[in-house]
Design a protein around this motif. Structure first.
Motif, PDB file in Angstrom:
ATOM      1  N   LEU A   1       0.958  -0.917   0.155  1.00 26.77           N
ATOM      2  CA  LEU A   1       0.309   0.089   0.027  1.00 26.77           C
ATOM      3  C   LEU A   1       1.106   1.495   0.353  1.00 26.77           C
ATOM      4  O   LEU A   1       0.992   2.919  -0.804  1.00 26.77           O
ATOM      5  CB  LEU A   1      -1.029  -0.169   1.267  1.00 26.77           C
ATOM      6  N   ALA A   2       1.988   1.119   0.252  1.00 19.21           N
ATOM      7  CA  ALA A   2       2.400   2.112   0.721  1.00 19.21           C
ATOM      8  C   ALA A   2       3.631   2.918  -0.188  1.00 19.21           C
ATOM      9  O   ALA A   2       2.801   4.044  -1.069  1.00 19.21           O
ATOM     10  CB  ALA A   2       3.672   2.333   1.939  1.00 19.21           C
ATOM     11  N   GLU A   3       3.766   2.194  -1.298  1.00 18.47           N
ATOM     12  CA  GLU A   3       4.493   1.681  -2.705  1.00 18.47           C
ATOM     13  C   GLU A   3       3.453   2.675  -3.424  1.00 18.47           C
ATOM     14  O   GLU A   3       3.478   3.477  -4.231  1.00 18.47           O
ATOM     15  CB  GLU A   3       4.836   0.645  -2.934  1.00 18.47           C
ATOM     16  N   ARG A   4       2.220   1.780  -3.766  1.00 17.67           N
ATOM     17  CA  ARG A   4       1.111   2.182  -4.535  1.00 17.67           C
ATOM     18  C   ARG A   4       0.339   3.757  -3.935  1.00 17.67           C
ATOM     19  O   ARG A   4       0.945   5.074  -4.715  1.00 17.67           O
ATOM     20  CB  ARG A   4       0.356   1.798  -4.350  1.00 17.67           C
ATOM     21  N   ILE A   5       0.490   4.236  -2.719  1.00 19.43           N
ATOM     22  CA  ILE A   5      -0.063   5.165  -2.034  1.00 19.43           C
ATOM     23  C   ILE A   5       1.376   6.714  -2.351  1.00 19.43           C
ATOM     24  O   ILE A   5       1.287   7.465  -2.981  1.00 19.43           O
ATOM     25  CB  ILE A   5      -0.078   5.631  -0.442  1.00 19.43           C
ATOM     26  N   ALA A   6       2.908   6.064  -2.345  1.00 20.52           N
ATOM     27  CA  ALA A   6       3.691   7.149  -2.768  1.00 20.52           C
ATOM     28  C   ALA A   6       3.946   7.399  -4.182  1.00 20.52           C
ATOM     29  O   ALA A   6       3.835   8.174  -4.689  1.00 20.52           O
ATOM     30  CB  ALA A   6       5.366   6.311  -2.497  1.00 20.52           C
ATOM     31  N   GLN A   7       3.264   6.099  -5.299  1.00 23.81           N
ATOM     32  CA  GLN A   7       3.504   6.410  -6.443  1.00 23.81           C
ATOM     33  C   GLN A   7       2.305   7.453  -7.199  1.00 23.81           C
ATOM     34  O   GLN A   7       2.664   8.064  -8.084  1.00 23.81           O
ATOM     35  CB  GLN A   7       3.782   5.196  -6.717  1.00 23.81           C
ATOM     36  N   LEU A   8       1.227   7.346  -6.240  1.00 26.76           N
ATOM     37  CA  LEU A   8       0.304   8.422  -6.668  1.00 26.76           C
ATOM     38  C   LEU A   8       0.289   9.582  -5.932  1.00 26.76           C
ATOM     39  O   LEU A   8      -0.202  10.434  -6.664  1.00 26.76           O
ATOM     40  CB  LEU A   8      -0.925   7.276  -5.698  1.00 26.76           C
ATOM     41  N   HIS A   9       1.331   9.825  -5.169  1.00 20.74           N
ATOM     42  CA  HIS A   9       1.722  10.880  -4.424  1.00 20.74           C
ATOM     43  C   HIS A   9       2.482  12.023  -5.344  1.00 20.74           C
ATOM     44  O   HIS A   9       2.397  12.611  -5.863  1.00 20.74           O
ATOM     45  CB  HIS A   9       2.019  11.292  -3.510  1.00 20.74           C
TER      46      HIS A   9
ATOM     47  N   THR B   1       2.760  11.051  -9.026  1.00 23.53           N
ATOM     48  CA  THR B   1       2.472  11.044  -9.952  1.00 23.53           C
ATOM     49  C   THR B   1       0.738  12.167  -9.904  1.00 23.53           C
ATOM     50  O   THR B   1       1.299  13.598 -10.622  1.00 23.53           O
ATOM     51  CB  THR B   1       1.256  10.049 -10.267  1.00 23.53           C
ATOM     52  N   ASP B   2       0.226  12.571  -8.478  1.00 17.29           N
ATOM     53  CA  ASP B   2      -0.256  13.713  -8.619  1.00 17.29           C
ATOM     54  C   ASP B   2       0.675  15.481  -8.758  1.00 17.29           C
ATOM     55  O   ASP B   2       0.380  15.696  -9.080  1.00 17.29           O
ATOM     56  CB  ASP B   2      -0.890  13.733  -7.364  1.00 17.29           C
ATOM     57  N   HIS B   3       1.420  15.003  -7.669  1.00 20.02           N
ATOM     58  CA  HIS B   3       2.573  16.036  -7.756  1.00 20.02           C
ATOM     59  C   HIS B   3       3.361  16.616  -9.403  1.00 20.02           C
ATOM     60  O   HIS B   3       3.267  18.120  -9.567  1.00 20.02           O
ATOM     61  CB  HIS B   3       3.901  15.625  -6.835  1.00 20.02           C
TER      62      HIS B   3
ATOM     63  N   LYS C   1       1.870  15.919 -11.991  1.00 17.10           N
ATOM     64  CA  LYS C   1       0.785  16.443 -12.417  1.00 17.10           C
ATOM     65  C   LYS C   1       0.713  17.789 -12.468  1.00 17.10           C
ATOM     66  O   LYS C   1      -0.023  18.974 -13.608  1.00 17.10           O
ATOM     67  CB  LYS C   1      -0.635  15.860 -12.964  1.00 17.10           C
ATOM     68  N   GLY C   2       0.435  18.248 -11.049  1.00 10.97           N
ATOM     69  CA  GLY C   2      -0.531  19.638 -10.708  1.00 10.97           C
ATOM     70  C   GLY C   2       1.119  20.543 -11.059  1.00 10.97           C
ATOM     71  O   GLY C   2       1.351  21.732 -11.300  1.00 10.97           O
ATOM     72  N   GLU C   3       2.597  20.403 -11.511  1.00  8.70           N
ATOM     73  CA  GLU C   3       3.228  21.192 -11.585  1.00  8.70           C
ATOM     74  C   GLU C   3       3.379  21.287 -13.361  1.00  8.70           C
ATOM     75  O   GLU C   3       3.802  22.506 -13.662  1.00  8.70           O
ATOM     76  CB  GLU C   3       4.288  20.956 -11.638  1.00  8.70           C
ATOM     77  N   LYS C   4       2.291  20.899 -14.702  1.00  9.74           N
ATOM     78  CA  LYS C   4       2.511  20.945 -15.874  1.00  9.74           C
ATOM     79  C   LYS C   4       1.938  22.113 -15.457  1.00  9.74           C
ATOM     80  O   LYS C   4       0.763  22.722 -14.978  1.00  9.74           O
ATOM     81  CB  LYS C   4       1.775  19.697 -16.211  1.00  9.74           C
TER      82      LYS C   4
END
Length: 114
Positions: A97-105, A107-109, A111-114
């Motif tokens: 779970l921690a790996e998947r959540i970190a990857q989502l975070h 990815t989200d970060h 996307k926010g920079e674009k």
């Protein structure tokens, strides 16, 4: 503690307590103190005692009654083989779970920079 933290903690507290019992037997109040020392300051004693009843019923701990200087004997909990297996499964699940959540975070970060 916020509602989201409380909800997340409900799902992980059993694993956290099993981890605390690795290599060291402890009684209820002592477990509550160990949790608070780890930063879980808002956990009520009643929550810990209810959890201890559940993990005892599930056969994850061995329980020994030891004399107390004050009042009745204390129930001291120690991790047994089944509890160690449950803890190993907890850590595998946590890592997944921690790996998947970190990857989502991440990815989200990004996307926010674009």
């Amino acid at each position: 503690m916020g509602k989201q933290m409380t909800e997340m903690l409900k799902g992980t507290l059993e694993g956290i307590v099993l981890a605390l019992l690795t290599g060291k037997a402890a009684y209820g109040y002592e477990i509550t103190t160990l949790l608070r020392d780890q930063g879980f300051t808002d956990i009520a004693e009643g929550t810990v005692y209810a959890l201890l009843v559940r993990i005892e019923q599930k056969g994850l701990v061995d329980v020994e009654k030891r004399p107390s200087e004050k009042g009745p004997p204390r129930k001291v909990y120690s991790l047994n083989g089944q509890g160690r297996q449950e803890l190993e499964e907890f850590w595998r699940t946590w890592s997944f779970l921690a790996e998947r959540i970190a990857q989502l975070h991440i990815t989200d970060h990004i996307k926010g920079e674009k």
